[in-house]
Motif scaffolding. Structure first.
Motif, short mmCIF file in Angstrom:
data_model
loop_
_atom_site.label_atom_id
_atom_site.label_comp_id
_atom_site.label_asym_id
_atom_site.label_seq_id
_atom_site.Cartn_x
_atom_site.Cartn_y
_atom_site.Cartn_z
N ILE A 53 -4.51 8.60 -5.42
CA ILE A 53 -5.36 8.12 -4.32
C ILE A 53 -5.41 9.04 -3.12
N ALA A 57 -6.48 8.42 1.96
CA ALA A 57 -6.83 7.03 1.68
C ALA A 57 -5.70 6.10 2.10
N GLU A 61 -5.72 3.17 5.11
CA GLU A 61 -5.31 1.79 4.82
C GLU A 61 -4.21 1.33 5.76
N LYS A 93 -3.23 -2.24 -3.18
CA LYS A 93 -4.60 -2.57 -2.79
C LYS A 93 -5.58 -1.48 -3.22
N LEU A 94 -5.24 -0.23 -2.93
CA LEU A 94 -6.15 0.88 -3.23
C LEU A 94 -6.32 1.10 -4.73
N GLU A 95 -5.27 0.83 -5.49
CA GLU A 95 -5.31 1.06 -6.94
C GLU A 95 -5.68 -0.20 -7.73
#
Length: 105
Positions: A53, A57, A61, A93-95
């Motif tokens: 990520i 990023a 976040e 959350k990002l993944e």
């Protein structure tokens, strides 16, 4: 010992192509943290973020500067438990992941 650019590229390429490898990087980082080996945990987490990520990023976040997170996971970094868990929450959350603890006997 710093990683060479080609080694970092190899990790990133493998992580992009192999979701099991990517998951294993993250799982190993968390397990090392839980076992008390913060240096290995930070190194694996750095590799994971670089290969997936990216620090920009994660920084967005967490509303932090990318360099701040890189320093936290660097060789002389000493993240608090709160910072480490916030980082894991951001990664989830990002993944689109859900991390769970499992007890093995």
């Amino acid at each position: 010992m710093p990683l060479t650019k080609s080694f970092k590229e190899t990790i990133a390429k493998r992580a992009a192509e192999d979701s099991e490898y990517r998951d294993a990087l993250l799982e190993n980082a968390i397990n090392e943290f839980l076992q008390g080996d913060l240096e290995v945990a930070k190194s694996l987490l750095r590799d994971y973020i670089n290969a997936t990520i990216q620090f920009d990023a994660v920084a967005r976040e967490l509303d932090k500067e990318p360099k701040s997170i890189q320093r936290m996971l660097g060789p002389s970094g000493n993240p608090t438990t709160e910072n480490f868990t916030s980082l894991l929450k951001a990664i989830q959350k990002l993944e689109g992941l859900t991390l769970e603890a499992r007890v093995n006997h």
